[in-house]
Write a protein that holds these residues in place. Sequence first.
Motif, PDB file in Angstrom:
ATOM      1  N   VAL A 368     -61.645-127.482  17.597  1.00 62.59           N
ATOM      2  CA  VAL A 368     -61.538-126.901  16.543  1.00 62.59           C
ATOM      3  C   VAL A 368     -62.452-127.905  15.733  1.00 62.59           C
ATOM      4  CG1 VAL A 368     -61.423-124.994  14.592  1.00 62.59           C
ATOM      5  CG2 VAL A 368     -60.746-124.821  17.056  1.00 62.59           C
ATOM      6  N   HIS A 369     -63.840-127.695  15.006  1.00 65.38           N
ATOM      7  CA  HIS A 369     -64.044-128.516  13.657  1.00 65.38           C
ATOM      8  C   HIS A 369     -64.946-127.883  13.596  1.00 65.38           C
ATOM      9  CE1 HIS A 369     -67.368-129.577  15.736  1.00 65.38           C
ATOM     10  NE2 HIS A 369     -67.532-129.580  16.867  1.00 65.38           N
ATOM     11  N   GLN A 370     -65.715-128.809  11.768  1.00 68.06           N
ATOM     12  CA  GLN A 370     -66.846-128.118  11.437  1.00 68.06           C
ATOM     13  C   GLN A 370     -67.818-128.999  10.957  1.00 68.06           C
ATOM     14  OE1 GLN A 370     -64.574-127.455   7.586  1.00 68.06           O
ATOM     15  NE2 GLN A 370     -64.198-125.389   8.138  1.00 68.06           N
ATOM     16  N   SER A 371     -68.733-128.295  10.805  1.00 61.88           N
ATOM     17  CA  SER A 371     -70.289-129.692  10.536  1.00 61.88           C
ATOM     18  C   SER A 371     -70.153-129.467   8.624  1.00 61.88           C
ATOM     19  CB  SER A 371     -71.521-128.581  10.988  1.00 61.88           C
ATOM     20  OG  SER A 371     -71.989-127.516  10.065  1.00 61.88           O
ATOM     21  N   ARG A 372     -70.728-130.247   8.841  1.00 59.31           N
ATOM     22  CA  ARG A 372     -70.058-130.539   7.279  1.00 59.31           C
ATOM     23  C   ARG A 372     -71.021-129.536   6.145  1.00 59.31           C
ATOM     24  NH1 ARG A 372     -70.632-135.764   5.582  1.00 59.31           N
ATOM     25  NH2 ARG A 372     -70.325-134.744   3.745  1.00 59.31           N
ATOM     26  N   SER A 373     -71.917-129.165   6.610  1.00 60.44           N
ATOM     27  CA  SER A 373     -72.032-127.859   6.068  1.00 60.44           C
ATOM     28  C   SER A 373     -71.416-126.863   6.003  1.00 60.44           C
ATOM     29  CB  SER A 373     -73.361-127.240   6.531  1.00 60.44           C
ATOM     30  OG  SER A 373     -73.737-126.426   7.941  1.00 60.44           O
ATOM     31  N   GLN A 374     -70.504-126.274   6.943  1.00 61.06           N
ATOM     32  CA  GLN A 374     -69.861-125.606   7.337  1.00 61.06           C
ATOM     33  C   GLN A 374     -68.622-125.923   6.685  1.00 61.06           C
ATOM     34  OE1 GLN A 374     -69.534-125.521  11.412  1.00 61.06           O
ATOM     35  NE2 GLN A 374     -70.000-123.154  11.879  1.00 61.06           N
ATOM     36  N   GLN A 375     -68.368-126.899   6.557  1.00 60.00           N
ATOM     37  CA  GLN A 375     -67.469-127.519   5.793  1.00 60.00           C
ATOM     38  C   GLN A 375     -67.396-127.106   4.504  1.00 60.00           C
ATOM     39  OE1 GLN A 375     -66.909-131.910   4.420  1.00 60.00           O
ATOM     40  NE2 GLN A 375     -64.757-131.906   5.627  1.00 60.00           N
ATOM     41  N   THR A 376     -68.727-126.888   3.932  1.00 57.79           N
ATOM     42  CA  THR A 376     -68.694-126.585   2.488  1.00 57.79           C
ATOM     43  C   THR A 376     -69.127-125.308   1.883  1.00 57.79           C
ATOM     44  OG1 THR A 376     -70.726-128.846   2.749  1.00 57.79           O
ATOM     45  CG2 THR A 376     -70.875-127.124   0.833  1.00 57.79           C
ATOM     46  N   GLN A 377     -69.453-124.842   2.811  1.00 54.03           N
ATOM     47  CA  GLN A 377     -69.283-123.100   3.122  1.00 54.03           C
ATOM     48  C   GLN A 377     -67.884-123.005   2.963  1.00 54.03           C
ATOM     49  OE1 GLN A 377     -71.883-121.999   5.945  1.00 54.03           O
ATOM     50  NE2 GLN A 377     -73.735-122.468   4.612  1.00 54.03           N
ATOM     51  N   SER A 378     -67.128-123.840   3.632  1.00 58.26           N
ATOM     52  CA  SER A 378     -65.538-123.049   3.682  1.00 58.26           C
ATOM     53  C   SER A 378     -64.864-122.655   3.150  1.00 58.26           C
ATOM     54  CB  SER A 378     -65.173-123.407   5.454  1.00 58.26           C
ATOM     55  OG  SER A 378     -64.502-124.699   5.184  1.00 58.26           O
ATOM     56  N   VAL A 379     -65.456-124.139   2.179  1.00 55.23           N
ATOM     57  CA  VAL A 379     -64.381-124.100   0.952  1.00 55.23           C
ATOM     58  C   VAL A 379     -64.894-123.399  -0.311  1.00 55.23           C
ATOM     59  CG1 VAL A 379     -64.179-125.957  -1.071  1.00 55.23           C
ATOM     60  CG2 VAL A 379     -64.129-126.915   0.832  1.00 55.23           C
ATOM     61  N   ALA A 380     -65.904-123.099  -0.321  1.00 55.46           N
ATOM     62  CA  ALA A 380     -66.310-121.671  -1.289  1.00 55.46           C
ATOM     63  C   ALA A 380     -66.107-120.709  -0.912  1.00 55.46           C
ATOM     64  CB  ALA A 380     -67.890-121.459  -1.621  1.00 55.46           C
ATOM     65  N   GLU A 381     -65.541-120.636   0.885  1.00 57.60           N
ATOM     66  CA  GLU A 381     -65.086-119.591   1.110  1.00 57.60           C
ATOM     67  C   GLU A 381     -63.045-118.826   1.414  1.00 57.60           C
ATOM     68  OE1 GLU A 381     -66.702-116.137   1.231  1.00 57.60           O
ATOM     69  OE2 GLU A 381     -68.356-116.768  -0.070  1.00 57.60           O
ATOM     70  N   GLY A 382     -62.754-120.177   0.633  1.00 57.48           N
ATOM     71  CA  GLY A 382     -61.269-120.252   1.451  1.00 57.48           C
ATOM     72  C   GLY A 382     -60.519-119.066   1.426  1.00 57.48           C
ATOM     73  N   GLU A 383     -60.565-118.206   0.517  1.00 63.96           N
ATOM     74  CA  GLU A 383     -60.045-117.001   0.253  1.00 63.96           C
ATOM     75  C   GLU A 383     -59.916-116.153   1.120  1.00 63.96           C
ATOM     76  OE1 GLU A 383     -56.690-116.567  -1.741  1.00 63.96           O
ATOM     77  OE2 GLU A 383     -57.359-118.463  -2.251  1.00 63.96           O
ATOM     78  N   ARG A 384     -61.354-115.950   1.663  1.00 60.21           N
ATOM     79  CA  ARG A 384     -61.147-114.977   2.681  1.00 60.21           C
ATOM     80  C   ARG A 384     -60.926-115.418   3.851  1.00 60.21           C
ATOM     81  NH1 ARG A 384     -67.621-113.936   2.861  1.00 60.21           N
ATOM     82  NH2 ARG A 384     -67.038-112.244   4.617  1.00 60.21           N
ATOM     83  N   LEU A 385     -60.727-116.898   4.294  1.00 62.21           N
ATOM     84  CA  LEU A 385     -60.247-117.573   5.763  1.00 62.21           C
ATOM     85  C   LEU A 385     -59.177-117.913   5.900  1.00 62.21           C
ATOM     86  CD1 LEU A 385     -63.271-120.373   6.112  1.00 62.21           C
ATOM     87  CD2 LEU A 385     -63.144-118.250   7.269  1.00 62.21           C
ATOM     88  N   MET A 386     -58.350-117.665   5.022  1.00 57.33           N
ATOM     89  CA  MET A 386     -57.117-117.671   4.758  1.00 57.33           C
ATOM     90  C   MET A 386     -56.058-117.012   5.503  1.00 57.33           C
ATOM     91  SD  MET A 386     -55.762-119.178   0.679  1.00 57.33           S
ATOM     92  CE  MET A 386     -54.069-119.175   1.381  1.00 57.33           C
ATOM     93  N   PRO A 387     -56.701-115.556   5.614  1.00 59.61           N
ATOM     94  CA  PRO A 387     -55.563-114.951   6.378  1.00 59.61           C
ATOM     95  C   PRO A 387     -55.710-115.053   8.477  1.00 59.61           C
ATOM     96  CG  PRO A 387     -57.142-113.432   5.554  1.00 59.61           C
ATOM     97  CD  PRO A 387     -56.925-114.932   5.002  1.00 59.61           C
ATOM     98  N   LEU A 388     -57.039-115.529   8.183  1.00 58.00           N
ATOM     99  CA  LEU A 388     -57.965-115.351   9.712  1.00 58.00           C
ATOM    100  C   LEU A 388     -57.162-116.972   9.781  1.00 58.00           C
ATOM    101  CD1 LEU A 388     -59.769-113.616   8.665  1.00 58.00           C
ATOM    102  CD2 LEU A 388     -61.391-114.873   9.833  1.00 58.00           C
ATOM    103  N   LYS A 389     -56.895-118.243   9.361  1.00 56.07           N
ATOM    104  CA  LYS A 389     -56.472-119.138  10.156  1.00 56.07           C
ATOM    105  C   LYS A 389     -54.487-118.824   9.948  1.00 56.07           C
ATOM    106  CE  LYS A 389     -57.704-122.155   7.290  1.00 56.07           C
ATOM    107  NZ  LYS A 389     -57.878-124.003   7.124  1.00 56.07           N
ATOM    108  N   ALA A 390     -54.270-117.756   9.521  1.00 55.13           N
ATOM    109  CA  ALA A 390     -52.644-117.455   9.306  1.00 55.13           C
ATOM    110  C   ALA A 390     -52.195-116.767  10.828  1.00 55.13           C
ATOM    111  CB  ALA A 390     -52.145-116.438   8.162  1.00 55.13           C
ATOM    112  N   LYS A 391     -53.010-115.888  11.044  1.00 54.24           N
ATOM    113  CA  LYS A 391     -53.042-115.307  12.438  1.00 54.24           C
ATOM    114  C   LYS A 391     -52.487-116.037  13.324  1.00 54.24           C
ATOM    115  CE  LYS A 391     -55.160-110.716  10.878  1.00 54.24           C
ATOM    116  NZ  LYS A 391     -56.063-109.947  10.954  1.00 54.24           N
ATOM    117  N   LEU A 392     -53.913-117.153  13.903  1.00 54.73           N
ATOM    118  CA  LEU A 392     -54.040-118.153  14.551  1.00 54.73           C
ATOM    119  C   LEU A 392     -53.145-118.765  14.388  1.00 54.73           C
ATOM    120  CD1 LEU A 392     -58.065-119.150  14.419  1.00 54.73           C
ATOM    121  CD2 LEU A 392     -56.605-117.454  16.341  1.00 54.73           C
ATOM    122  N   LEU A 393     -52.752-119.640  13.727  1.00 51.53           N
ATOM    123  CA  LEU A 393     -51.301-120.592  13.318  1.00 51.53           C
ATOM    124  C   LEU A 393     -50.216-119.127  14.102  1.00 51.53           C
ATOM    125  CD1 LEU A 393     -49.802-123.147  12.556  1.00 51.53           C
ATOM    126  CD2 LEU A 393     -49.490-121.964  10.172  1.00 51.53           C
ATOM    127  N   ALA A 394     -49.952-118.418  13.798  1.00 55.11           N
ATOM    128  CA  ALA A 394     -48.506-117.830  14.092  1.00 55.11           C
ATOM    129  C   ALA A 394     -48.950-117.002  15.617  1.00 55.11           C
ATOM    130  CB  ALA A 394     -48.820-115.814  13.407  1.00 55.11           C
TER     131      ALA A 394
END
Length: 672
Positions: A368-394
């Motif tokens: 799992v990794h990010q392109s630089r553009s994905q990185q920039t976008q994911s910072v702005a959309e962090g709240e939407r991604l947190m529950p997804l990452k939490a599910k994967l972590l669980a």
Amino acid sequence: MTLPAQNLLADEASPYLQQHSGNPVHWRAWSPASLEEAKALDRPILLSVGYAACHWCHVMAHESFENDDVAAVMNRLFVNIKVDREERPDIDQIYMAALTSMGEQGGWPLTMFLTPDGKPFWGGTYFPRDPRYGRPGFVQVMEAVDKAWREKRASLNQSADGLTTHVGARLAGAHAATELDRDTLAKLASGIDGMVDRDLGGLRGAPKFPNAPFMLTLWLSWLRDGNATHRDDVLISLEQMLSGGIYDHIGGGLSRYSTDAEWLVPHFEKMLYDNAQLIRLCNWAYAARGNDLFRIRIEETVEWLLREMRVDGGAFAASLDADSDGEEGLFYTWDSQEIEAVLGDDSVLFFKYFTLSSPHGWEGKPIVHQSRSQQTQSVAEGERLMPLKAKLLAVREQRVRPGRDAKTLTDWNGLMIAALAEAGRSLARRDWIDAAAKAFAHISAAKRGDRLPHSMLGARKLFPALSSDYAAMTNAAISLFEATGDWSYVDQAGQFIEQLDQWHADAEKTGYYLTASDSTDVPIRIRGDVDEAISSATSQIIEAMVRLASITGNLDLQERAWKVAEHAAGRAAQQSYGQAGIVNACALVIEPLKLVLIDDPTQSILVPVANRSPDPRRIDIVVSIGSEANRPLLPGGILPPTDKAGAWLCTGQVCLPVVTDPEELDRLLRRQ
């Protein structure tokens, strides 16, 4: 004296040594008794040095040390000594220097052959059990060494004497002091800048390491001289590594290094010290640029730390292994079907911001990794991604976990305690400061008399401490003082320096040795000048002395720090790239910054400004309005008035006029 003809590692306080306690090899730990046995048997020593998270250490153990036939040869020909390099960095540094002095590439596992009195005469790193990779088989190597020992012993002893003398001069020698020079930092920073990969960050080529001492050199050059190129070298390096597979995008934390130039494929072990330095660098970067990427990565990494690295008592484990279930990276990697099964329709959103890659030569599941553009976008959309990452972590938590080296190393914990305290101040996370304080208290309570242990595992403690332990804990105490205003931390810092002086100072009082004066099992007492993944013991000592002198106004300690720095600079003059830590520390000696803040604790206006502008060169001292206790002296012995809010910024012995306006203080700190 001979020891029992059996493996003696079961009762050791190192998980790495315990991992080898079931080997058929008659392993001994490094000790005076083991060295005496070699002399009594007149038999050479086979020294194997590694650490718990080392992938190739595990490979060699599985191929050779677990094999009855290989073990029989080892037991017949040698006294076999196993060393955890994290427990005994002094032993590791001596014999690693011997190997590189032979013209060989260093690395772990380190495999050295020593005379019965501990002098090195030949060695290497990983040897396969059978000949391959262009390397001879391990049994072939041992039989060749034995033949040379029997037939050419006088020659081997002569070369061992010469090599030991060379290593001693390199690691323990005295050099004339040199005058401290501001230009030294600028020259080193310029040289490092010339090696930086402009596109991918870090140094050009592969493998890629975070290299915190070099990053600090560049950052200090930016802070002091305003060199924006050097600032950007650090920012680009951080942004690139934080988008790569070297960073754990699901659970937080950084792996030790990347095998490629793109930061994509890591060796998946996670080390406490790397993540301490990542937190500090990201804290400075966030203050400088306001990029939420750095804040988010700090938060994720601290969450990982508190979730996976805390041991009983609140201190922190040394490392996590790269392997689980016999496969490197298995715990951390995913294929797209696994992610779709966990996230369902939300997997579309996940793949918008993350990429799975299986580059050439990588045999595991995708990374799992990010392109630089994905990185920039994911910072702005962090709240939407947190529950997804939490599910994967669980789901990931249900997998077979990598091994954890749960020993508590005092120096590495000191680095993390300081990082947590500093980030807690900057990001207003009192819970992080509390976690740092708890770890500090646990380690401080483990003292025997006034002396710290170097390592602990449960009730077992390894004494005596190294100079790096006292230096790191002094710096940790000072960072906790800055975060809490509790002067007892300053008192403890002074006690650590006293122990350093008592057990580690050289006869001339011009520097310190890594090992204590009553350590009887080292062939050479080395200085501890050379950086590894972290800055050297010597550099941490100088930093600790300067910072403590700034707080207390102790001119004698300040002069001693200058003297130690001059002699260290003399030793580092010809090899500054390997001793960047000393160059960085000398820059702090030349121009230490001290900020004295008088403020109202119930409605602070100046302290938050200072907290948001961390600077590795600066000591911050906060005094409440109206307080007469613990008023710090400004240079010249002046006591600042405490009747109203004000800030005094001092460089060396010169202070700027008092500042009372928060915006003016912000401009001042950002300009320094």
